[in-house]
Design a protein around this motif. Structure first.
Motif, PDB file in Angstrom:
ATOM      1  N   GLY A 154       0.492  -1.264  -0.114  1.00 20.57           N
ATOM      2  CA  GLY A 154      -0.007   0.619  -0.071  1.00 20.57           C
ATOM      3  C   GLY A 154       0.671   1.367  -0.191  1.00 20.57           C
ATOM      4  N   VAL A 155       2.497   1.140  -0.924  1.00 22.62           N
ATOM      5  CA  VAL A 155       2.656   2.427  -0.095  1.00 22.62           C
ATOM      6  C   VAL A 155       2.532   3.184  -1.465  1.00 22.62           C
ATOM      7  CG1 VAL A 155       4.716   2.863  -1.222  1.00 22.62           C
ATOM      8  CG2 VAL A 155       4.866   1.553   0.200  1.00 22.62           C
ATOM      9  N   ASP A 156       2.183   4.810  -0.695  1.00 26.82           N
ATOM     10  CA  ASP A 156       1.288   5.232  -2.211  1.00 26.82           C
ATOM     11  C   ASP A 156       2.582   5.810  -2.843  1.00 26.82           C
ATOM     12  OD1 ASP A 156      -1.481   6.462  -1.060  1.00 26.82           O
ATOM     13  OD2 ASP A 156       0.065   6.270   0.663  1.00 26.82           O
ATOM     14  N   ALA A 157       3.967   6.452  -2.251  1.00 26.39           N
ATOM     15  CA  ALA A 157       5.208   6.624  -3.840  1.00 26.39           C
ATOM     16  C   ALA A 157       6.103   6.009  -3.222  1.00 26.39           C
ATOM     17  CB  ALA A 157       5.012   8.198  -3.444  1.00 26.39           C
ATOM     18  N   TYR A 158       6.998   6.113  -3.745  1.00 24.33           N
ATOM     19  CA  TYR A 158       8.704   5.348  -4.005  1.00 24.33           C
ATOM     20  C   TYR A 158       9.543   6.506  -4.487  1.00 24.33           C
ATOM     21  CZ  TYR A 158      11.579   1.779  -2.977  1.00 24.33           C
ATOM     22  OH  TYR A 158      12.735   1.017  -2.647  1.00 24.33           O
ATOM     23  N   VAL A 159      10.733   6.811  -3.468  1.00 25.69           N
ATOM     24  CA  VAL A 159      11.433   7.670  -3.508  1.00 25.69           C
ATOM     25  C   VAL A 159      13.020   7.401  -2.643  1.00 25.69           C
ATOM     26  CG1 VAL A 159      11.416   9.705  -1.626  1.00 25.69           C
ATOM     27  CG2 VAL A 159      12.771  10.025  -4.111  1.00 25.69           C
ATOM     28  N   GLY A 160      13.734   7.461  -4.350  1.00 23.22           N
ATOM     29  CA  GLY A 160      15.893   6.430  -3.510  1.00 23.22           C
ATOM     30  C   GLY A 160      15.889   7.711  -2.771  1.00 23.22           C
ATOM     31  N   LYS A 161      16.691   7.174  -1.900  1.00 26.15           N
ATOM     32  CA  LYS A 161      18.446   7.763  -1.021  1.00 26.15           C
ATOM     33  C   LYS A 161      19.187   8.135  -1.579  1.00 26.15           C
ATOM     34  CE  LYS A 161      17.036   6.120   3.052  1.00 26.15           C
ATOM     35  NZ  LYS A 161      17.301   5.691   4.709  1.00 26.15           N
ATOM     36  N   PHE A 162      20.458   9.241  -1.497  1.00 21.57           N
ATOM     37  CA  PHE A 162      19.632  10.297  -0.982  1.00 21.57           C
ATOM     38  C   PHE A 162      19.307  11.073  -2.358  1.00 21.57           C
ATOM     39  CE2 PHE A 162      21.534   7.792   2.463  1.00 21.57           C
ATOM     40  CZ  PHE A 162      20.857   8.071   3.340  1.00 21.57           C
ATOM     41  N   HIS A 163      18.680  11.814  -2.229  1.00 24.95           N
ATOM     42  CA  HIS A 163      18.160  13.055  -2.766  1.00 24.95           C
ATOM     43  C   HIS A 163      17.553  14.558  -2.900  1.00 24.95           C
ATOM     44  CE1 HIS A 163      19.896  10.405  -6.036  1.00 24.95           C
ATOM     45  NE2 HIS A 163      19.444   9.225  -6.219  1.00 24.95           N
ATOM     46  N   PRO A 164      17.713  15.088  -2.230  1.00 23.52           N
ATOM     47  CA  PRO A 164      17.115  15.888  -0.961  1.00 23.52           C
ATOM     48  C   PRO A 164      15.626  16.688  -1.839  1.00 23.52           C
ATOM     49  CG  PRO A 164      19.148  15.738  -0.516  1.00 23.52           C
ATOM     50  CD  PRO A 164      19.732  15.377  -1.846  1.00 23.52           C
ATOM     51  N   GLU A 165      16.200  16.931  -3.221  1.00 21.30           N
ATOM     52  CA  GLU A 165      15.441  18.134  -4.389  1.00 21.30           C
ATOM     53  C   GLU A 165      13.862  16.651  -4.846  1.00 21.30           C
ATOM     54  OE1 GLU A 165      18.816  17.564  -4.700  1.00 21.30           O
ATOM     55  OE2 GLU A 165      19.444  19.132  -5.849  1.00 21.30           O
ATOM     56  N   GLU A 166      14.442  15.899  -5.128  1.00 20.04           N
ATOM     57  CA  GLU A 166      13.261  14.537  -5.320  1.00 20.04           C
ATOM     58  C   GLU A 166      12.503  14.197  -3.581  1.00 20.04           C
ATOM     59  OE1 GLU A 166      14.837  10.890  -6.922  1.00 20.04           O
ATOM     60  OE2 GLU A 166      15.975  11.939  -8.796  1.00 20.04           O
ATOM     61  N   LEU A 167      12.782  13.808  -3.192  1.00 19.61           N
ATOM     62  CA  LEU A 167      12.778  13.713  -1.691  1.00 19.61           C
ATOM     63  C   LEU A 167      11.653  15.421  -1.246  1.00 19.61           C
ATOM     64  CD1 LEU A 167      11.245  12.584   0.932  1.00 19.61           C
ATOM     65  CD2 LEU A 167      13.644  13.548   2.633  1.00 19.61           C
ATOM     66  N   ALA A 168      12.232  16.268  -2.031  1.00 20.15           N
ATOM     67  CA  ALA A 168      10.830  17.363  -1.916  1.00 20.15           C
ATOM     68  C   ALA A 168      10.436  17.886  -2.448  1.00 20.15           C
ATOM     69  CB  ALA A 168      12.021  19.067  -1.084  1.00 20.15           C
ATOM     70  N   GLN A 169       9.993  17.119  -3.844  1.00 16.34           N
ATOM     71  CA  GLN A 169       9.609  17.436  -4.060  1.00 16.34           C
ATOM     72  C   GLN A 169       8.182  16.116  -4.023  1.00 16.34           C
ATOM     73  OE1 GLN A 169      10.931  16.648  -8.191  1.00 16.34           O
ATOM     74  NE2 GLN A 169      12.175  18.573  -8.602  1.00 16.34           N
ATOM     75  N   MET A 170       8.390  14.868  -3.294  1.00 11.57           N
ATOM     76  CA  MET A 170       7.745  14.183  -3.363  1.00 11.57           C
ATOM     77  C   MET A 170       6.997  14.354  -2.686  1.00 11.57           C
ATOM     78  SD  MET A 170       6.145  10.963  -4.443  1.00 11.57           S
ATOM     79  CE  MET A 170       8.004  10.070  -5.479  1.00 11.57           C
ATOM     80  N   VAL A 171       8.017  14.981  -1.010  1.00  6.64           N
ATOM     81  CA  VAL A 171       6.810  15.937  -0.383  1.00  6.64           C
ATOM     82  C   VAL A 171       6.156  16.230  -0.160  1.00  6.64           C
ATOM     83  CG1 VAL A 171       6.804  16.746   2.445  1.00  6.64           C
ATOM     84  CG2 VAL A 171       8.537  14.665   1.407  1.00  6.64           C
ATOM     85  N   THR A 172       6.561  17.654  -1.046  1.00 10.08           N
ATOM     86  CA  THR A 172       4.705  18.134  -1.928  1.00 10.08           C
ATOM     87  C   THR A 172       4.475  18.018  -2.317  1.00 10.08           C
ATOM     88  OG1 THR A 172       7.109  19.963  -1.684  1.00 10.08           O
ATOM     89  CG2 THR A 172       4.960  20.557  -3.196  1.00 10.08           C
ATOM     90  N   SER A 173       4.032  17.002  -3.319  1.00  9.57           N
ATOM     91  CA  SER A 173       3.332  16.889  -4.068  1.00  9.57           C
ATOM     92  C   SER A 173       2.373  16.133  -3.260  1.00  9.57           C
ATOM     93  CB  SER A 173       3.790  15.477  -5.215  1.00  9.57           C
ATOM     94  OG  SER A 173       4.336  15.026  -4.942  1.00  9.57           O
ATOM     95  N   MET A 174       2.849  14.865  -2.953  1.00  8.61           N
ATOM     96  CA  MET A 174       2.247  14.559  -1.333  1.00  8.61           C
ATOM     97  C   MET A 174       1.088  15.074  -0.561  1.00  8.61           C
ATOM     98  SD  MET A 174       1.173  11.474  -2.266  1.00  8.61           S
ATOM     99  CE  MET A 174       2.733  10.331  -3.498  1.00  8.61           C
ATOM    100  N   LEU A 175       1.535  16.648   0.027  1.00  9.28           N
ATOM    101  CA  LEU A 175       0.800  17.640   0.939  1.00  9.28           C
ATOM    102  C   LEU A 175       0.362  18.118  -0.208  1.00  9.28           C
ATOM    103  CD1 LEU A 175       3.184  17.566   3.168  1.00  9.28           C
ATOM    104  CD2 LEU A 175       1.376  16.424   3.711  1.00  9.28           C
ATOM    105  N   HIS A 176       0.493  18.995  -1.680  1.00  8.31           N
ATOM    106  CA  HIS A 176      -0.693  19.275  -2.195  1.00  8.31           C
ATOM    107  C   HIS A 176      -0.645  18.734  -4.122  1.00  8.31           C
ATOM    108  CE1 HIS A 176       0.738  23.380  -0.831  1.00  8.31           C
ATOM    109  NE2 HIS A 176       0.204  23.008   0.484  1.00  8.31           N
ATOM    110  N   PRO A 177      -1.661  17.671  -3.982  1.00 11.82           N
ATOM    111  CA  PRO A 177      -1.971  16.780  -4.784  1.00 11.82           C
ATOM    112  C   PRO A 177      -2.084  17.642  -6.034  1.00 11.82           C
ATOM    113  CG  PRO A 177      -3.689  16.459  -2.827  1.00 11.82           C
ATOM    114  CD  PRO A 177      -2.442  17.271  -2.526  1.00 11.82           C
ATOM    115  N   ALA A 178      -2.188  17.510  -7.586  1.00 13.70           N
ATOM    116  CA  ALA A 178      -2.515  18.174  -8.040  1.00 13.70           C
ATOM    117  C   ALA A 178      -4.275  18.419  -8.335  1.00 13.70           C
ATOM    118  CB  ALA A 178      -2.097  17.643  -9.389  1.00 13.70           C
TER     119      ALA A 178
END
Length: 310
Positions: free
Chosen positions: A286-310
């Motif tokens: 049931g994971v909603d999304a997957y992001v690899g370590k350690f890519h700060p920009e990708e993690l930030a984009q994923m967190v932002t998109s999950m909290l602010h869905p389009a």
């Protein structure tokens, strides 16, 4: 081609079943002392005899040089040197590893065998009173009584090649806190996640393993019910690692998704394991999304998109 695809799918299914059972397989090896070390086989591509190592100028501490393996140039990291284990024992084996978007060879004295262990029997060094190196992320005991030190290979890689700075990021909306809960057993991972969340100006809580995370999340849900609060105002997003002592991220995610109190709260897996098998299992639990370590920009984009869905 179809037969190869069939074999690949069988391998993926087997790996997924293993991780989903809260078990993992460790490759055991030695570095010239009586201590036994282990690494998750999900991170191991192959094991081979030491190849000719070419030294290059300005190598970071811990890097012996480079090797050529089937057309690829790989750095060779001397684990004994990284762990400050000064010994003159010959190191004759290379463990070729792949994780965190990097491929490298670990130079070790010898490789023993693969053992299957239950994550419940894997403990954080702090939880059993061991004052181990920061390079040790967990410990487990074999049936014969031997302790196995499980290396924090992400920490080692970060120290050898450099962690990289977390860039400046746009803050999330200040009028809504969007609290994040994250669980990770790696010191370096927790540090990087914290830096990203702080630059996004997001409040957070954390745990150092899956079992602690589940206990904290259940307490959060219980308090929200008692205080008649919307749990999403207390936890807006949950970030989990795949490999964690006592309870892995897959089992933790399954618990979260089976608890109706967490309905609608996205779970993002943040892991150095990015194989098809790991992603498939994440989807299964049931994971909603997957992001690899350690890519700060990708993690930030994923967190932002999950909290602010389009």
């Amino acid at each position: 081609m179809m037969q190869n695809d069939y074999r690949l799918m069988n391998m993926i299914d087997e790996k997924a079943r293993l991780a989903g059972s809260n078990k993992m397989e460790l490759l055991l090896f030695s570095l010239g002392s009586t201590e036994v070390f282990g690494i998750n086989v999900f991170k191991v591509r192959e094991v081979c005899e030491t190849l000719p190592i070419t030294r290059t100028p300005n190598m970071p501490a811990g890097v012996e040089g480079i090797i050529s393996l089937r057309g690829s140039i790989l750095p060779v990291i001397d684990l004994a040197q990284c762990l400050r284990m000064g010994n003159g024992e010959a190191r004759t084996k290379l463990i070729i590893t792949e994780f965190s978007s990097h491929t490298q060879a670990f130079l070790v004295q010898d490789v023993d065998r693969i053992v299957r262990v239950d994550w419940e029997q894997v403990k954080s060094p702090q939880s059993i009173g061991q004052s181990q190196s920061a390079m040790i992320t967990a410990l487990t005991e074999l049936p014969d009584g031997k302790l196995v030190s499980i290396l924090d290979v992400e920490q080692i890689l970060g120290e050898v090649i450099g962690e990289g700075d977390v860039p400046n990021m746009d803050s999330m909306r200040p009028d809504h806190p969007y609290p994040v809960f994250f669980a990770d057993d790696s010191n370096m991972a927790r540090k990087k996640i914290t830096e990203v969340l702080e630059k996004l100006h997001l409040p957070y809580q954390s745990a150092i393993n899956g079992r602690e995370a589940w206990e904290k999340l259940r307490n959060i849900a219980s308090r929200a019910e008692q205080e008649n609060k919307d749990i999403r105002d207390v936890v807006s997003l949950i970030l989990v690692d795949a490999e964690m002592p006592e309870m892995d991220g897959y089992v933790l995610t399954r618990h979260i998704k089976e608890d109706a109190r967490f309905k609608g709260i996205p779970v993002v897996m943040h892991s150095s394991l990015s194989s098809v098998a790991n992603k498939k299992l994440g989807q299964q639990v049931g994971v909603d999304a997957y992001v690899g370590k350690f890519h700060p920009e990708e993690l930030a984009q994923m967190v932002t998109s999950m909290l602010h869905p389009a």
